[in-house]
Design a protein around this motif. Structure first.
Motif, PDB file in Angstrom:
ATOM      1  N   PRO A  75      20.166 -12.486  39.732  1.00  0.00           N
ATOM      2  CA  PRO A  75      21.589 -12.799  39.592  1.00  0.00           C
ATOM      3  C   PRO A  75      21.764 -14.214  39.037  1.00  0.00           C
ATOM      4  N   ILE A  76      22.741 -14.392  38.170  1.00  0.00           N
ATOM      5  CA  ILE A  76      23.104 -15.742  37.708  1.00  0.00           C
ATOM      6  C   ILE A  76      24.402 -16.065  38.421  1.00  0.00           C
ATOM      7  N   THR A  77      24.364 -17.133  39.205  1.00  0.00           N
ATOM      8  CA  THR A  77      25.548 -17.421  40.025  1.00  0.00           C
ATOM      9  C   THR A  77      26.130 -18.785  39.685  1.00  0.00           C
ATOM     10  N   MET A  78      27.375 -18.983  40.095  1.00  0.00           N
ATOM     11  CA  MET A  78      28.036 -20.266  39.856  1.00  0.00           C
ATOM     12  C   MET A  78      27.251 -21.361  40.561  1.00  0.00           C
ATOM     13  N   PRO A  79      26.727 -22.341  39.808  1.00  0.00           N
ATOM     14  CA  PRO A  79      25.925 -23.403  40.439  1.00  0.00           C
ATOM     15  C   PRO A  79      26.821 -24.383  41.194  1.00  0.00           C
ATOM     16  N   LYS A  80      26.176 -25.192  42.016  1.00  0.00           N
ATOM     17  CA  LYS A  80      26.917 -26.229  42.731  1.00  0.00           C
ATOM     18  C   LYS A  80      26.492 -27.574  42.165  1.00  0.00           C
ATOM     19  N   PHE A  81      27.298 -28.131  41.259  1.00  0.00           N
ATOM     20  CA  PHE A  81      27.028 -29.457  40.700  1.00  0.00           C
ATOM     21  C   PHE A  81      27.622 -30.488  41.637  1.00  0.00           C
ATOM     22  N   THR A 122      33.442 -26.870  44.732  1.00  0.00           N
ATOM     23  CA  THR A 122      33.655 -25.600  45.428  1.00  0.00           C
ATOM     24  C   THR A 122      33.850 -24.459  44.441  1.00  0.00           C
ATOM     25  N   GLU A 123      34.247 -24.798  43.222  1.00  0.00           N
ATOM     26  CA  GLU A 123      34.439 -23.767  42.215  1.00  0.00           C
ATOM     27  C   GLU A 123      34.204 -24.350  40.840  1.00  0.00           C
ATOM     28  N   GLY A 124      33.987 -23.474  39.884  1.00  0.00           N
ATOM     29  CA  GLY A 124      33.769 -23.938  38.520  1.00  0.00           C
ATOM     30  C   GLY A 124      34.358 -22.933  37.553  1.00  0.00           C
ATOM     31  N   LYS A 125      34.584 -23.428  36.329  1.00  0.00           N
ATOM     32  CA  LYS A 125      35.146 -22.550  35.303  1.00  0.00           C
ATOM     33  C   LYS A 125      34.093 -22.342  34.235  1.00  0.00           C
ATOM     34  N   ILE A 126      33.877 -21.106  33.861  1.00  0.00           N
ATOM     35  CA  ILE A 126      32.920 -20.836  32.796  1.00  0.00           C
ATOM     36  C   ILE A 126      33.674 -20.997  31.484  1.00  0.00           C
ATOM     37  N   THR A 127      33.381 -22.107  30.777  1.00  0.00           N
ATOM     38  CA  THR A 127      34.155 -22.381  29.568  1.00  0.00           C
ATOM     39  C   THR A 127      33.628 -21.582  28.385  1.00  0.00           C
ATOM     40  N   SER A 128      32.310 -21.359  28.344  1.00  0.00           N
ATOM     41  CA  SER A 128      31.803 -20.503  27.269  1.00  0.00           C
ATOM     42  C   SER A 128      30.428 -19.938  27.641  1.00  0.00           C
ATOM     43  N   TRP A 129      30.165 -18.745  27.197  1.00  0.00           N
ATOM     44  CA  TRP A 129      28.818 -18.179  27.235  1.00  0.00           C
ATOM     45  C   TRP A 129      28.128 -18.617  25.960  1.00  0.00           C
ATOM     46  N   ASN A 130      26.916 -19.137  26.079  1.00  0.00           N
ATOM     47  CA  ASN A 130      26.225 -19.593  24.880  1.00  0.00           C
ATOM     48  C   ASN A 130      25.302 -18.526  24.290  1.00  0.00           C
ATOM     49  N   ILE A 131      25.114 -17.432  25.034  1.00  0.00           N
ATOM     50  CA  ILE A 131      24.331 -16.334  24.474  1.00  0.00           C
ATOM     51  C   ILE A 131      25.061 -15.020  24.743  1.00  0.00           C
ATOM     52  N   ALA A 162      25.232 -21.068  29.486  1.00  0.00           N
ATOM     53  CA  ALA A 162      26.696 -21.136  29.576  1.00  0.00           C
ATOM     54  C   ALA A 162      27.113 -22.574  29.815  1.00  0.00           C
ATOM     55  N   ASP A 163      28.371 -22.898  29.479  1.00  0.00           N
ATOM     56  CA  ASP A 163      28.946 -24.194  29.823  1.00  0.00           C
ATOM     57  C   ASP A 163      29.869 -23.995  31.007  1.00  0.00           C
ATOM     58  N   ILE A 164      29.683 -24.853  32.003  1.00  0.00           N
ATOM     59  CA  ILE A 164      30.499 -24.727  33.196  1.00  0.00           C
ATOM     60  C   ILE A 164      31.258 -26.021  33.428  1.00  0.00           C
ATOM     61  N   GLU A 165      32.546 -25.875  33.636  1.00  0.00           N
ATOM     62  CA  GLU A 165      33.409 -27.039  33.804  1.00  0.00           C
ATOM     63  C   GLU A 165      33.812 -27.130  35.268  1.00  0.00           C
ATOM     64  N   THR A 166      33.619 -28.315  35.841  1.00  0.00           N
ATOM     65  CA  THR A 166      34.089 -28.541  37.203  1.00  0.00           C
ATOM     66  C   THR A 166      35.223 -29.544  37.107  1.00  0.00           C
ATOM     67  N   THR A 167      35.758 -29.909  38.262  1.00  0.00           N
ATOM     68  CA  THR A 167      36.825 -30.907  38.213  1.00  0.00           C
ATOM     69  C   THR A 167      36.284 -32.242  37.734  1.00  0.00           C
ATOM     70  N   LYS A 168      34.950 -32.432  37.756  1.00  0.00           N
ATOM     71  CA  LYS A 168      34.383 -33.715  37.347  1.00  0.00           C
ATOM     72  C   LYS A 168      33.814 -33.697  35.934  1.00  0.00           C
ATOM     73  N   ILE A 169      32.978 -32.728  35.646  1.00  0.00           N
ATOM     74  CA  ILE A 169      32.313 -32.737  34.344  1.00  0.00           C
ATOM     75  C   ILE A 169      32.159 -31.317  33.806  1.00  0.00           C
ATOM     76  N   THR A 170      31.805 -31.257  32.527  1.00  0.00           N
ATOM     77  CA  THR A 170      31.377 -29.990  31.951  1.00  0.00           C
ATOM     78  C   THR A 170      29.881 -30.096  31.724  1.00  0.00           C
ATOM     79  N   ASN A 171      29.154 -29.101  32.142  1.00  0.00           N
ATOM     80  CA  ASN A 171      27.707 -29.180  32.067  1.00  0.00           C
ATOM     81  C   ASN A 171      27.132 -27.861  31.561  1.00  0.00           C
ATOM     82  N   GLY A 172      26.041 -27.969  30.813  1.00  0.00           N
ATOM     83  CA  GLY A 172      25.340 -26.761  30.420  1.00  0.00           C
ATOM     84  C   GLY A 172      24.635 -26.174  31.634  1.00  0.00           C
TER      85      GLY A 172
END
Lengths: 343, 373
Positions: free
Chosen positions: B7-13, B18-27, B40-50
């Motif tokens: 499973p690929i799950t929402m990471p905890k940066f 507590t939650e993140g937004k998937i801004t784009s799938w890269n594949i 994928a790129d995941i955006e949190t309230t702090k940063i966007t991270n690959g």
């Protein structure tokens, strides 16, 4: 940092400034809870919607006091107190009552600095509730910020969220000029993260709550939330919007508005005040005059009809701009470009 | 066949996420991916991270749609070999979703430790504690203009077998805005007092940028407290400092101008999110914040140079020490790590700016864990 309501944010701004500066006093109708009357309960109300609750208990009767139901007298007293060294925050309750004390504001407070050759300062804040959507009928629902914006010498603040309200009210209290601070009464229970520490947000500096390429939306006060909602929905359809919250209608950050319109080429203005001579017409004139060449479509205004605010719930709902109407205005300016290209 | 399905799950940066937004799938769905590949790129309230794939395999399903916001641990997609049948994958997803909805409430509650306010002398410091265990604790010291959130991708990783502490320096984040004389020595004294207050006698110290200079001052004045030194792009080893960053950080008051200044911090400029810029603007609006930054800048970087040479402290430090630096650092040059004794390993990270702990969190965490063993 914790979540605070619009009401709590304003209360905290007042409390922290009163702690910091002994010259800050509060006056208004029922803000202390009727302690002036013999049967009054101390700190029972905190103003009609509870914004000042607790401040009488903390700061006492010398700094938080109820006034007679006479706007002319207590707003006049507040202007005099400001001119002679205090920093009063007077609560006008509903902004619709300004008719009773307009001379004190328009001809006295707003003119002192100018007419006394810069030697007089009037560090006064007048807080008042504005806005429709509360079922409070035509005499308690108006959005009169354009009226004050029209008067040179006044600063006019229309906060759009709890965070904004706290920082802008602290700035208002520290400002040496008369400031009209207008609170949308429907927003008092809105919540967001607000720092516990005091902070101030400068006047005349617009906030971009969304940044996009296609359309600039300028919105005031509560309308900023509707504009954000519309922008988020439009984003899903590939229309990206910049949303500008000017924060203050006087001074107005015209540079930011012009800059954004130059980037997007399209402008929608959302203003819940009556449509003639309001902020929408003001911003439209600004852009038409100074950024005409940048426009790809006519400017659209999302405003209520020119009528008193209706009491009937269904009519009041029809009266007030909302996210759906903003969305359709944005779509119409986007469609305009298409029609032109097809031709 | 579930052991062949990942499973690929929402990471905890970071601790607060507590939650993140998937801004784009890269594949695309159906593509082959390698472990460590950014999928994928995941955006949190702090940063966007690959987000790097936890395993190799075929991306059989994209469960999360672009733009969707999901809680930490939620299923984003499914990796499996082509041999696994669609029916097995459907069954896996159904079971995961059923388990997740029942567990998630309890999980987020447990992990979501809020920072606490700690009184140290006249100051109140915002402190984030995590982890427990017998291993020597780790202390994180952020740099100029930063806060404990700078360690969002690191503190958890170090907290598996020990107590870890990050905090906002005076003048920063949610701590008191009184910065004293604004020197690294002054901050080191406050840091030592904080350790006493937390009853920590010995600690692995991780310092970033100005926090590196503070770590060195701490090693100078309280060597018994410092079990090891991990210095990330530290101040104190050379004279150069990008004053466009320092001055710009202080003076920029609009999002556009500040964003240009913050771009100096990272090699991958897309890491500077709108929210990060907004948070710094909000911090600078706090009463006393700007004056604090000015005092620090004046004390630490008079005449556009670093005031203090702490090289002798590092070379004479008795415990283990290491340096971690981004090769593309635009604030303090990695050349400052040259000519150090061979006993001090230097990790230079390619295509990395001044904040390796954010940009190359996995590499930095591995180095930190290694030294703290």
């Amino acid at each position: 940092m914790s979540k605070k309501s619009f009401r709590q944010a304003i209360n905290e701004a007042l409390r922290q400034e009163m702690q910091r500066d002994p010259r800050v006093i509060l006056m208004g109708e029922d803000i202390a809870g009727g302690q002036g009357g013999s049967a009054g309960v101390v700190d029972a109300w905190g103003g009609v919607l509870g914004v000042t609750k607790g401040l009488y208990t903390e700061f006492g009767a010398e700094r938080v006091f109820d006034t007679p139901i006479s706007e002319a007298s207590y707003i006049g007293a507040a202007v005099g107190a400001a001119a002679t060294g205090l920093r009063p925050v007077a609560e006008l309750m509903f902004v619709d009552f300004v008719g009773c004390c307009l001379d004190q504001i328009m001809n006295q407070a707003a003119k002192f600095r100018y007419m006394f050759g810069g030697k007089a300062r009037t560090p006064l804040v007048i807080r008042a509730m504005y806005g429709a959507g509360f079922n409070a009928a035509a005499q308690h629902s108006q959005a009169l910020y354009p009226l004050f914006t029209h008067i040179p010498g006044l600063k006019v603040v229309v906060p759009s969220s709890p965070y904004e309200a706290k920082g802008l009210l602290i700035e208002a209290i520290r400002d040496d000029d008369p400031v009209i601070f207008l609170e949308n009464k429907v927003m008092y229970d809105d919540e967001e993260e607000v720092p516990d520490e005091p902070y101030s947000i400068p006047f005349g500096e617009a906030n971009l709550t969304r940044e996009g390429d296609d359309v600039t939306i300028v919105a005031f006060g509560r309308m900023v939330n509707f504009a954000n909602e519309a922008a988020d929905r439009l984003e899903k359809d590939g229309i990206s919007c910049t949303v500008i919250d000017p924060r203050t209608t006087s001074p107005l950050d015209s540079a930011t508005i012009l800059e954004c319109v130059e980037d997007t080429g399209r402008l929608v203005i959302v203003d819940e005040s009556s449509p003639r001579c309001n902020m929408a017409t003001d911003v439209a004139a600004l852009v038409a005059e100074q950024a005409f060449d940048a426009l790809k479509a006519p400017i659209r205004q999302v405003v209520p009809p020119h009528t008193p605010v209706p009491f009937a719930t269904v009519l009041e709902k029809l009266y007030l701009p909302d996210a759906a109407r903003i969305e359709s205005a944005v779509r119409s300016v986007m469609a305009y470009k298409k029609a032109k290209q097809d031709a | 066949m579930t052991d062949l399905i990942t499973p690929i799950t929402m990471p905890k940066f970071g601790l607060a996420m507590t939650e993140g937004k998937i801004t784009s799938w890269n594949i695309p769905s159906g593509a082959q991916v390698e472990a460590g590949q950014e999928i994928a790129d995941i955006e949190t309230t702090k940063i966007t991270n690959g987000y790097e794939s936890p395993a190799s395999g075929t991306l059989r399903r994209q469960i999360a749609t672009e733009g969707e916001t999901l809680p930490v641990g939620a299923l984003l997609g499914v990796l499996a070999e082509p041999a696994v049948s669609d029916a097995d994958i459907d069954a896996f997803i159904a079971k995961f979703q059923a388990d997740f909805s029942s567990d998630s409430a309890a999980d987020t509650q447990a992990d979501h430790a809020e920072p606490i306010m700690v009184s140290v002398g006249d100051l109140t410091l915002r402190v984030q504690e995590a982890g427990q265990g017998d291993a020597t604790p780790v202390l994180f010291i952020h740099g100029f203009g930063g806060d404990l959130g700078n360690w969002m991708l690191n503190q958890n990783a170090l907290s598996t077998d020990r107590r870890t502490v990050s905090f906002d320096l005076p003048g920063h984040g949610g701590s008191s805005k009184n910065v004293g004389d604004g020197t690294p020595a002054g901050f080191a004294a406050t840091t030592a007092a904080l350790l006493d207050k937390l009853e920590i006698t010995s600690v692995h110290v991780v310092g970033h940028s100005l926090g590196g200079a503070i770590a060195l001052e701490l090693a100078k004045t309280c060597p018994q407290k410092v079990a090891s030194l991990s210095l990330i792009a530290p101040a104190g080893l050379g004279q150069g400092i990008n004053m466009d960053f320092i001055d710009g950080f202080i003076s920029a008051d609009r999002r556009k101008t500040l964003e240009l200044v913050l771009n100096y911090l990272v090699h991958d400029k897309t890491l500077i999110s709108r929210k990060m810029v907004e948070d710094i603007i909000r911090f600078k609006r706090l009463d006393g914040a700007l004056q604090g930054l000015q005092t620090i800048a004046k004390a630490c970087f008079p005449n556009g140079r670093q005031a203090e040479d702490l090289r002798p402290v590092l070379t004479s430090f008795a415990g283990p020490a290491q340096i971690i630096w981004g090769e593309a650092d635009e604030i303090i040059s990695p050349n400052d790590a040259r000519n150090l004794p061979d006993t001090i390993p230097v990790t230079l990270l390619p295509q990395t700016g001044h904040m390796p702990q954010l940009e190359k969190a996995a590499d930095v965490n591995a180095a930190l864990i290694k030294l703290a063993k």
